[in-house]
Write a protein that holds these residues in place. Structure first.
Motif, PDB file in Angstrom:
ATOM      1  N   TYR A 160       1.006  -1.491   0.052  1.00 38.02           N
ATOM      2  CA  TYR A 160      -0.164   0.061  -0.172  1.00 38.02           C
ATOM      3  C   TYR A 160       0.788   1.192  -0.024  1.00 38.02           C
ATOM      4  CZ  TYR A 160      -3.926   3.138   1.687  1.00 38.02           C
ATOM      5  OH  TYR A 160      -5.042   3.739   1.831  1.00 38.02           O
ATOM      6  N   ARG A 161       2.035   1.384   0.795  1.00 33.54           N
ATOM      7  CA  ARG A 161       2.843   2.124   1.041  1.00 33.54           C
ATOM      8  C   ARG A 161       3.724   2.592  -0.326  1.00 33.54           C
ATOM      9  NH1 ARG A 161       7.279   2.213   5.800  1.00 33.54           N
ATOM     10  NH2 ARG A 161       7.877   0.220   4.317  1.00 33.54           N
ATOM     11  N   THR A 162       4.018   1.395  -0.851  1.00 35.11           N
ATOM     12  CA  THR A 162       4.839   1.357  -2.168  1.00 35.11           C
ATOM     13  C   THR A 162       4.055   2.022  -3.438  1.00 35.11           C
ATOM     14  OG1 THR A 162       6.164  -0.567  -1.480  1.00 35.11           O
ATOM     15  CG2 THR A 162       6.038   0.021  -3.921  1.00 35.11           C
ATOM     16  N   CYS A 163       2.654   1.779  -3.278  1.00 33.52           N
ATOM     17  CA  CYS A 163       1.816   2.292  -4.368  1.00 33.52           C
ATOM     18  C   CYS A 163       1.824   3.894  -4.245  1.00 33.52           C
ATOM     19  CB  CYS A 163       0.477   1.598  -4.404  1.00 33.52           C
ATOM     20  SG  CYS A 163       0.310  -0.159  -4.864  1.00 33.52           S
ATOM     21  N   GLY A 164       1.744   4.111  -2.994  1.00 37.35           N
ATOM     22  CA  GLY A 164       1.687   5.695  -2.744  1.00 37.35           C
ATOM     23  C   GLY A 164       2.882   6.095  -3.333  1.00 37.35           C
ATOM     24  N   ILE A 165       4.033   5.546  -3.251  1.00 41.62           N
ATOM     25  CA  ILE A 165       5.449   6.397  -3.666  1.00 41.62           C
ATOM     26  C   ILE A 165       5.392   6.313  -5.208  1.00 41.62           C
ATOM     27  CG2 ILE A 165       7.808   5.715  -3.897  1.00 41.62           C
ATOM     28  CD1 ILE A 165       7.730   4.704  -1.142  1.00 41.62           C
ATOM     29  N   ILE A 166       4.801   5.259  -5.612  1.00 43.57           N
ATOM     30  CA  ILE A 166       4.894   5.154  -7.443  1.00 43.57           C
ATOM     31  C   ILE A 166       3.676   6.319  -7.740  1.00 43.57           C
ATOM     32  CG2 ILE A 166       3.995   3.674  -9.429  1.00 43.57           C
ATOM     33  CD1 ILE A 166       4.854   1.345  -7.734  1.00 43.57           C
ATOM     34  N   PHE A 167       2.620   6.546  -6.970  1.00 45.82           N
ATOM     35  CA  PHE A 167       1.741   7.553  -7.283  1.00 45.82           C
ATOM     36  C   PHE A 167       2.264   8.976  -7.613  1.00 45.82           C
ATOM     37  CE2 PHE A 167      -2.444   5.266  -6.123  1.00 45.82           C
ATOM     38  CZ  PHE A 167      -2.722   5.661  -7.347  1.00 45.82           C
ATOM     39  N   PRO A 222      -5.553  -3.353   2.840  1.00 46.45           N
ATOM     40  CA  PRO A 222      -4.776  -2.276   2.186  1.00 46.45           C
ATOM     41  C   PRO A 222      -4.657  -2.431   0.479  1.00 46.45           C
ATOM     42  CG  PRO A 222      -3.590  -2.658   4.224  1.00 46.45           C
ATOM     43  CD  PRO A 222      -4.672  -3.840   3.997  1.00 46.45           C
ATOM     44  N   VAL A 223      -4.197  -3.959   0.363  1.00 44.38           N
ATOM     45  CA  VAL A 223      -4.179  -4.174  -1.049  1.00 44.38           C
ATOM     46  C   VAL A 223      -5.504  -4.025  -1.752  1.00 44.38           C
ATOM     47  CG1 VAL A 223      -3.982  -5.901  -2.505  1.00 44.38           C
ATOM     48  CG2 VAL A 223      -2.314  -6.002  -0.814  1.00 44.38           C
ATOM     49  N   TYR A 224      -6.533  -4.302  -1.292  1.00 40.53           N
ATOM     50  CA  TYR A 224      -7.900  -3.893  -2.229  1.00 40.53           C
ATOM     51  C   TYR A 224      -8.138  -2.337  -2.188  1.00 40.53           C
ATOM     52  CZ  TYR A 224      -8.957  -8.909  -0.998  1.00 40.53           C
ATOM     53  OH  TYR A 224      -8.946 -10.384  -1.053  1.00 40.53           O
ATOM     54  N   SER A 225      -7.878  -1.751  -1.226  1.00 41.02           N
ATOM     55  CA  SER A 225      -8.156  -0.372  -1.255  1.00 41.02           C
ATOM     56  C   SER A 225      -6.919   0.239  -2.201  1.00 41.02           C
ATOM     57  CB  SER A 225      -7.668   0.308   0.182  1.00 41.02           C
ATOM     58  OG  SER A 225      -8.683  -0.239   1.188  1.00 41.02           O
ATOM     59  N   ALA A 226      -5.700  -0.243  -2.385  1.00 40.29           N
ATOM     60  CA  ALA A 226      -4.752   0.322  -3.262  1.00 40.29           C
ATOM     61  C   ALA A 226      -5.196   0.055  -4.777  1.00 40.29           C
ATOM     62  CB  ALA A 226      -3.341  -0.173  -2.902  1.00 40.29           C
ATOM     63  N   ILE A 280       0.204  10.766  -0.489  1.00 39.40           N
ATOM     64  CA  ILE A 280       0.908  11.217   0.764  1.00 39.40           C
ATOM     65  C   ILE A 280      -0.049  10.419   1.752  1.00 39.40           C
ATOM     66  CG2 ILE A 280       1.282  12.951   2.645  1.00 39.40           C
ATOM     67  CD1 ILE A 280       1.684  14.670   0.148  1.00 39.40           C
ATOM     68  N   MET A 281      -1.264  10.380   1.789  1.00 36.20           N
ATOM     69  CA  MET A 281      -1.980   9.581   2.889  1.00 36.20           C
ATOM     70  C   MET A 281      -1.890   8.092   2.852  1.00 36.20           C
ATOM     71  SD  MET A 281      -5.678  11.615   2.324  1.00 36.20           S
ATOM     72  CE  MET A 281      -6.573  10.280   3.350  1.00 36.20           C
ATOM     73  N   MET A 282      -1.606   7.375   1.452  1.00 38.87           N
ATOM     74  CA  MET A 282      -1.073   6.048   1.497  1.00 38.87           C
ATOM     75  C   MET A 282      -0.038   6.136   2.114  1.00 38.87           C
ATOM     76  SD  MET A 282      -2.649   5.238  -2.355  1.00 38.87           S
ATOM     77  CE  MET A 282      -1.906   3.661  -2.359  1.00 38.87           C
ATOM     78  N   ILE A 283       1.003   6.559   1.904  1.00 37.49           N
ATOM     79  CA  ILE A 283       2.450   6.439   2.465  1.00 37.49           C
ATOM     80  C   ILE A 283       2.362   6.634   3.833  1.00 37.49           C
ATOM     81  CG2 ILE A 283       4.552   7.192   2.597  1.00 37.49           C
ATOM     82  CD1 ILE A 283       4.463   8.263  -0.544  1.00 37.49           C
ATOM     83  N   VAL A 284       1.627   7.589   4.634  1.00 37.01           N
ATOM     84  CA  VAL A 284       1.625   7.748   5.926  1.00 37.01           C
ATOM     85  C   VAL A 284       1.047   6.688   6.623  1.00 37.01           C
ATOM     86  CG1 VAL A 284       0.714   9.471   7.691  1.00 37.01           C
ATOM     87  CG2 VAL A 284       1.913  10.448   5.611  1.00 37.01           C
ATOM     88  N   LYS A 285      -0.215   6.639   6.015  1.00 39.57           N
ATOM     89  CA  LYS A 285      -0.880   5.365   6.610  1.00 39.57           C
ATOM     90  C   LYS A 285      -0.335   4.047   6.619  1.00 39.57           C
ATOM     91  CE  LYS A 285      -5.815   3.289   6.324  1.00 39.57           C
ATOM     92  NZ  LYS A 285      -6.952   3.092   5.632  1.00 39.57           N
ATOM     93  N   GLY A 286       0.429   3.803   5.475  1.00 37.49           N
ATOM     94  CA  GLY A 286       1.028   2.295   5.504  1.00 37.49           C
ATOM     95  C   GLY A 286       2.336   2.296   6.512  1.00 37.49           C
ATOM     96  N   SER A 287       3.012   3.650   6.640  1.00 40.55           N
ATOM     97  CA  SER A 287       3.931   3.595   7.610  1.00 40.55           C
ATOM     98  C   SER A 287       3.474   3.432   8.991  1.00 40.55           C
ATOM     99  CB  SER A 287       4.801   4.818   7.208  1.00 40.55           C
ATOM    100  OG  SER A 287       5.302   5.005   5.875  1.00 40.55           O
ATOM    101  N   GLU A 288       2.625   4.284   9.374  1.00 42.95           N
ATOM    102  CA  GLU A 288       2.080   4.224  10.722  1.00 42.95           C
ATOM    103  C   GLU A 288       1.353   2.898  10.967  1.00 42.95           C
ATOM    104  OE1 GLU A 288      -0.718   7.359  10.836  1.00 42.95           O
ATOM    105  OE2 GLU A 288       0.649   9.031  11.246  1.00 42.95           O
ATOM    106  N   GLY A 289       0.710   2.214  10.123  1.00 45.24           N
ATOM    107  CA  GLY A 289       0.379   0.959  10.271  1.00 45.24           C
ATOM    108  C   GLY A 289       1.285  -0.188  10.545  1.00 45.24           C
ATOM    109  N   ILE A 290       2.379  -0.227   9.823  1.00 42.91           N
ATOM    110  CA  ILE A 290       3.521  -1.100  10.010  1.00 42.91           C
ATOM    111  C   ILE A 290       4.274  -0.759  11.203  1.00 42.91           C
ATOM    112  CG2 ILE A 290       5.772  -1.810   9.272  1.00 42.91           C
ATOM    113  CD1 ILE A 290       4.817  -1.018   6.253  1.00 42.91           C
ATOM    114  N   LYS A 291       4.388   0.484  11.768  1.00 44.41           N
ATOM    115  CA  LYS A 291       4.953   0.758  12.881  1.00 44.41           C
ATOM    116  C   LYS A 291       4.061   0.379  14.385  1.00 44.41           C
ATOM    117  CE  LYS A 291       6.795   4.750  15.575  1.00 44.41           C
ATOM    118  NZ  LYS A 291       7.034   5.963  15.684  1.00 44.41           N
TER     119      LYS A 291
END
Length: 303
Positions: A160-167, A222-226, A280-291
């Motif tokens: 999910y976070r990687t897709c945000g970076i590609i976006f 997250p994968v479905y949402s992405a 940005i929301m995908m990157i932040v949400k992905g990072s916070e979820g993993i943390k």
């Protein structure tokens, strides 16, 4: 003469006749609208045939609804399709992946042939969509149902976070497309019928993308949402292309070149800002979820 039987045959023809009438009347009507005048005998016949086709199909709507209900309730493959969101997402991802790759190569070939970076930017945009969909399709295809829930969620959040970076990277190509539209007045010109069909397709895709994003939120994946975020971003860019096409096709001279550039620039900027915000929301949400998951795992291991 049995007029009742004749009337029934005319209003409720066999399904084979219905299937033949649909493409024939559609092609005949489009041909009449493009090449014939509205007062010609052939055009009038095409209008009558189109009206008749629409009428008999509308009369069959209750039967069609009952047929669809039977298929939904009795066909085992349809039941599997409805009950397994992973299969639905997987098939939609692979279908869109094939389309994105084919279209990316087409645009790249046009860029080489015409020696212009405009088509190359379109190619890079569709290739970025293909990369994200390939990335996600590998997860839906290899998803291990026996894997630990926390590990599965970390994997999904990472993608999910990687897709945000590609976006964010993809937004560069969207900015280039907007620049070409505004600065070089690079637009598409199609026939009015083609443009209307494009508009119907684009608005349908945009509506379905929004509905899918809302519907798939309940799965907490997250994968479905992405995957649905990709569809929404693609629909947004299609809206920008459609706007440019409609301004060119239906432009009657009332809007100056400067006004058209302002309109396209504002629309392109809004779409670009929306995709950046979503990324940005995908990157932040992905990072916070993993943390958060790693913190819980560490806390349990320390007890």
């Amino acid at each position: 003469m049995d007029y009742k039987k004749i009337g029934k045959a005319l209003l409720f023809p066999h399904i084979v006749i219905l299937m033949i009438l649909l493409p024939v009347s559609a092609v005949f009507l489009v041909y009449s609208m493009i090449f014939l005048g509205t007062s010609s005998v052939t055009a009038i016949i095409s209008y009558v045939l189109a009206f008749y086709t629409l009428t008999v199909w509308c009369l069959r709507i209750p039967d069609i609804i009952n047929f669809v209900k039977r298929i939904k309730n009795e066909n085992k493959y349809v039941r599997i399709w409805r009950s397994d969101p992973r299969i639905r997402v997987n098939i939609s991802l692979h279908g869109a992946l094939i389309w994105n790759i084919a279209y990316a190569f087409l645009q790249f070939g046009l860029g080489i042939y015409h020696n212009t970076f405009w088509f190359c930017s379109l190619s890079a945009y569709y290739l970025s969509l293909a990369v994200m969909r390939l990335f996600l399709s590998r997860h839906t295809r290899r998803n291990d149902e026996n894997a630990e829930s926390a590990e599965k969620m970390i994997g999904e959040l990472s993608k999910y976070r990687t897709c945000g970076i590609i976006f964010l990277i993809m937004n560069i190509f969207i900015a280039l497309m907007t620049f070409f539209m505004v600065y070089w007045n690079r637009t598409f010109h199609h026939h009015e019928i083609t443009t209307i069909a494009m508009a119907a397709y684009t608005f349908t895709s945009f509506t379905l993308a929004i509905m899918s994003m809302v519907r798939y939120r309940k799965y907490n994946s997250p994968v479905y949402s992405a995957s649905k975020a990709i569809s929404l971003a693609s629909a947004c860019v299609s809206m920008l292309t459609l706007e440019s096409t409609m301004l060119t096709t239906f432009g009657d001279g009332t809007m100056t070149l400067f006004e058209r550039r302002i309109l396209l620039g504002v629309s392109g900027g809004a779409i670009s800002a929306f995709i950046i915000t979503m990324a940005i929301m995908m990157i932040v949400k992905g990072s916070e979820g993993i943390k958060a998951i790693n913190t819980r795992k560490y806390s349990k291991g320390s007890v």
